[in-house]
Design a protein around this motif. Structure first.
Motif, mmCIF file in Angstrom:
data_model
loop_
_atom_site.group_PDB
_atom_site.id
_atom_site.type_symbol
_atom_site.label_atom_id
_atom_site.label_comp_id
_atom_site.label_asym_id
_atom_site.label_seq_id
_atom_site.Cartn_x
_atom_site.Cartn_y
_atom_site.Cartn_z
ATOM 1 N N SER B 70 0.851 -1.183 0.000
ATOM 2 C CA SER B 70 0.000 0.000 0.000
ATOM 3 C C SER B 70 0.889 1.235 0.000
ATOM 4 N N GLY B 71 0.405 2.308 -0.611
ATOM 5 C CA GLY B 71 1.212 3.522 -0.660
ATOM 6 C C GLY B 71 0.361 4.730 -0.958
ATOM 7 N N TYR B 72 1.022 5.886 -0.965
ATOM 8 C CA TYR B 72 0.313 7.148 -1.108
ATOM 9 C C TYR B 72 0.426 7.723 -2.508
ATOM 10 N N TYR B 73 -0.655 8.421 -2.898
ATOM 11 C CA TYR B 73 -0.676 9.274 -4.081
ATOM 12 C C TYR B 73 -1.284 10.593 -3.647
ATOM 13 N N GLN B 74 -0.576 11.690 -3.914
ATOM 14 C CA GLN B 74 -1.101 12.997 -3.517
ATOM 15 C C GLN B 74 -0.922 14.007 -4.632
ATOM 16 N N ARG B 81 -4.010 10.118 -0.860
ATOM 17 C CA ARG B 81 -4.875 8.930 -0.943
ATOM 18 C C ARG B 81 -4.022 7.694 -0.693
ATOM 19 N N LEU B 82 -4.541 6.780 0.136
ATOM 20 C CA LEU B 82 -3.862 5.506 0.383
ATOM 21 C C LEU B 82 -4.370 4.490 -0.641
ATOM 22 N N LEU B 83 -3.467 3.945 -1.448
ATOM 23 C CA LEU B 83 -3.820 3.037 -2.548
ATOM 24 C C LEU B 83 -3.465 1.591 -2.205
ATOM 25 N N HIS B 84 -4.259 0.672 -2.726
ATOM 26 C CA HIS B 84 -4.092 -0.765 -2.445
ATOM 27 C C HIS B 84 -4.005 -1.556 -3.754
ATOM 28 N N PRO B 85 -3.505 -2.792 -3.694
ATOM 29 C CA PRO B 85 -3.373 -3.613 -4.900
ATOM 30 C C PRO B 85 -4.682 -3.712 -5.689
ATOM 31 N N GLY B 86 -4.559 -3.567 -7.015
ATOM 32 C CA GLY B 86 -5.716 -3.621 -7.895
ATOM 33 C C GLY B 86 -6.316 -2.259 -8.185
ATOM 34 N N GLU B 87 -5.934 -1.241 -7.388
ATOM 35 C CA GLU B 87 -6.449 0.110 -7.636
ATOM 36 C C GLU B 87 -5.569 0.822 -8.663
ATOM 37 N N ALA B 88 -6.192 1.737 -9.393
ATOM 38 C CA ALA B 88 -5.481 2.496 -10.418
ATOM 39 C C ALA B 88 -5.803 3.971 -10.264
ATOM 40 N N GLY B 100 4.435 7.246 -3.329
ATOM 41 C CA GLY B 100 5.480 6.531 -2.610
ATOM 42 C C GLY B 100 4.900 5.598 -1.571
ATOM 43 N N ALA B 101 5.817 4.907 -0.881
ATOM 44 C CA ALA B 101 5.441 3.931 0.144
ATOM 45 C C ALA B 101 4.944 4.632 1.401
ATOM 46 N N THR B 102 4.292 3.877 2.270
ATOM 47 C CA THR B 102 4.069 4.354 3.629
ATOM 48 C C THR B 102 5.373 4.191 4.407
ATOM 49 N N ALA B 103 5.369 4.643 5.650
ATOM 50 C CA ALA B 103 6.560 4.484 6.488
ATOM 51 C C ALA B 103 6.792 3.023 6.877
ATOM 52 N N ALA B 125 10.476 19.879 -6.492
ATOM 53 C CA ALA B 125 11.167 19.767 -5.206
ATOM 54 C C ALA B 125 10.836 18.447 -4.507
ATOM 55 N N PRO B 126 11.731 17.985 -3.636
ATOM 56 C CA PRO B 126 11.429 16.800 -2.819
ATOM 57 C C PRO B 126 10.185 17.016 -1.950
ATOM 58 N N VAL B 127 9.488 15.937 -1.661
ATOM 59 C CA VAL B 127 8.406 15.939 -0.665
ATOM 60 C C VAL B 127 9.086 16.006 0.711
ATOM 61 N N THR B 128 8.820 17.066 1.442
ATOM 62 C CA THR B 128 9.499 17.231 2.736
ATOM 63 C C THR B 128 9.012 16.198 3.741
ATOM 64 N N ASP B 129 9.791 16.011 4.809
ATOM 65 C CA ASP B 129 9.354 15.076 5.860
ATOM 66 C C ASP B 129 8.008 15.520 6.433
ATOM 67 N N GLU B 130 7.817 16.839 6.536
ATOM 68 C CA GLU B 130 6.543 17.359 7.070
ATOM 69 C C GLU B 130 5.375 16.999 6.146
ATOM 70 N N GLU B 131 5.576 17.195 4.840
ATOM 71 C CA GLU B 131 4.526 16.842 3.865
ATOM 72 C C GLU B 131 4.262 15.340 3.884
ATOM 73 N N TYR B 132 5.333 14.567 4.001
ATOM 74 C CA TYR B 132 5.215 13.104 3.989
ATOM 75 C C TYR B 132 4.489 12.614 5.230
ATOM 76 N N GLN B 133 4.858 13.163 6.384
ATOM 77 C CA GLN B 133 4.210 12.728 7.628
ATOM 78 C C GLN B 133 2.726 13.117 7.639
ATOM 79 N N ALA B 134 2.407 14.240 7.004
ATOM 80 C CA ALA B 134 0.997 14.674 6.962
ATOM 81 C C ALA B 134 0.141 13.672 6.182
ATOM 82 N N ALA B 135 0.748 12.982 5.212
ATOM 83 C CA ALA B 135 0.000 11.980 4.421
ATOM 84 C C ALA B 135 -0.468 10.833 5.326
ATOM 85 N N HIS B 136 0.281 10.545 6.385
ATOM 86 C CA HIS B 136 -0.039 9.424 7.254
ATOM 87 C C HIS B 136 -1.131 9.751 8.282
ATOM 88 N N SER B 137 -1.521 11.019 8.368
ATOM 89 C CA SER B 137 -2.452 11.413 9.438
ATOM 90 C C SER B 137 -3.908 11.317 8.983
#
Lengths: 137, 137
Positions: B70-74, B81-88, B100-103, B125-137
Motif C-alpha cells: 500500500s502507498g500514497y498518491y497525492q 490517498r492511500l492506494l491498495h493492490p488492484g487500484e489504479a 510513494g510507500a508508507t513508512a 522539489a522533494p516531498v518534505t518530511d513534514e509533507e510526507y508525515q501529513a500523508a499518514h495522518s
C-alpha cells in the motif's frame, strides 16, 4: 464436486467479454475507462483455459503486461509466443494479432490502450481450432 | 542478522531510481521502454518503506496500477490517498503530484506513460518530511 463448482467464475468485479469477439470464456475488469484525461485505458483481462480473442488490431497499438498464468500472443504470419508473468508485449498500431490462454489453465494480463479516442480495436475472424492448436506445437 | 542483510535488495532486473528525484530507496524495472511503436512506456516501480518521489508532473499524464503493498498518491492541494493492490489512478497532463510507500512497508505499482515522446516527467522539489508525515495522518 458439484456441476456448479466446475463452471468458471468471474474474477471480482469482472464481466464476461463479448462472445462476438472471443472464443470460450474471458473476463474483463476495466481499471481505467475511456474518457479519462490520459486518453489511455487499462483493462484486467482473464482468459479461462482454451479461451482466446478473435484476430484484431488496435488503431493506436496496445501493450499487454502478463500478471498471472501463461498464455499465447500471436501476430499474423508469425509463430505464437508463450508469455509468462512479468513479461510485456508492445503491439504496433494496425498489427493483426490474437491473445489467449493455453488449453491447460487461466491466463491474466493487463491490456493497455493508448489513444483510446481513436478507437480501441478493429475485430476480425475467430482464431480457428486449427490455428489455436498450432500455437501449442 | 548481518548489516548486509538489513540493506534493501533490488527486485529482479530493477535498478535504483535516481537520487535526484527520489527520497529514500526506490527501484525501477522498465517493462516497455521509450521508442516503441505505441509511444507508451511501462515501468515496474518499487518504493522501500519511507521512500517517495519528488513533486512532479507528466506532459501527457500517467496511470498508476498498484500491484503490491500500500502507498500514497497525492496531488498538490489535495489530501493524500492511500492506494491498495488492484487500484489504479489516472493523472491528467501537468497535474503536480507525488507517490510513494508508507513508512511501514514496500509499495509496488506499474507506471504507465502514454505519449512518452512528449517527455516523461517534469521534476520539482522533494516531498518534505513534514509533507510526507501529513500523508499518514
Amino acid at each position: 464436486m458439484s456441476h456448479q463448482e466446475q463452471l468458471p467464475s468471474a474474477p471480482q468485479g469482472a464481466t464476461q467479454a463479448p462472445a462476438d469477439n472471443f472464443t470460450g470464456v474471458a473476463w474483463v475488469k476495466m481499471l481505467v475507462s475511456a474518457g479519462n484525461p490520459t486518453d489511455c485505458t487499462v483493462g484486467d483481462v482473464t482468459f479461462e483455459a482454451g479461451a482466446r480473442n478473435n484476430w484484431h488490431s488496435h488503431p493506436s497499438g496496445q501493450i499487454l503486461v502478463v500478471t498471472a498464468g501463461s498464455g499465447y500472443y500471436q501476430e499474423q504470419g508469425q509463430p505464437a509466443r508463450l508469455l509468462h508473468p512479468g513479461e510485456a508485449v508492445s503491439i504496433a498500431p494496425g498489427v493483426v494479432h490474437w491473445h489467449g490462454a493455453t488449453a491447460n489453465g487461466r491466463f491474466t494480463h493487463l491490456a493497455i490502450n493508448p489513444g483510446a479516442s481513436n478507437g480501441v480495436a478493429d475485430w476480425g475472424a475467430p482464431v480457428t481450432d486449427e490455428e489455436y492448436q498450432a500455437a501449442h506445437s
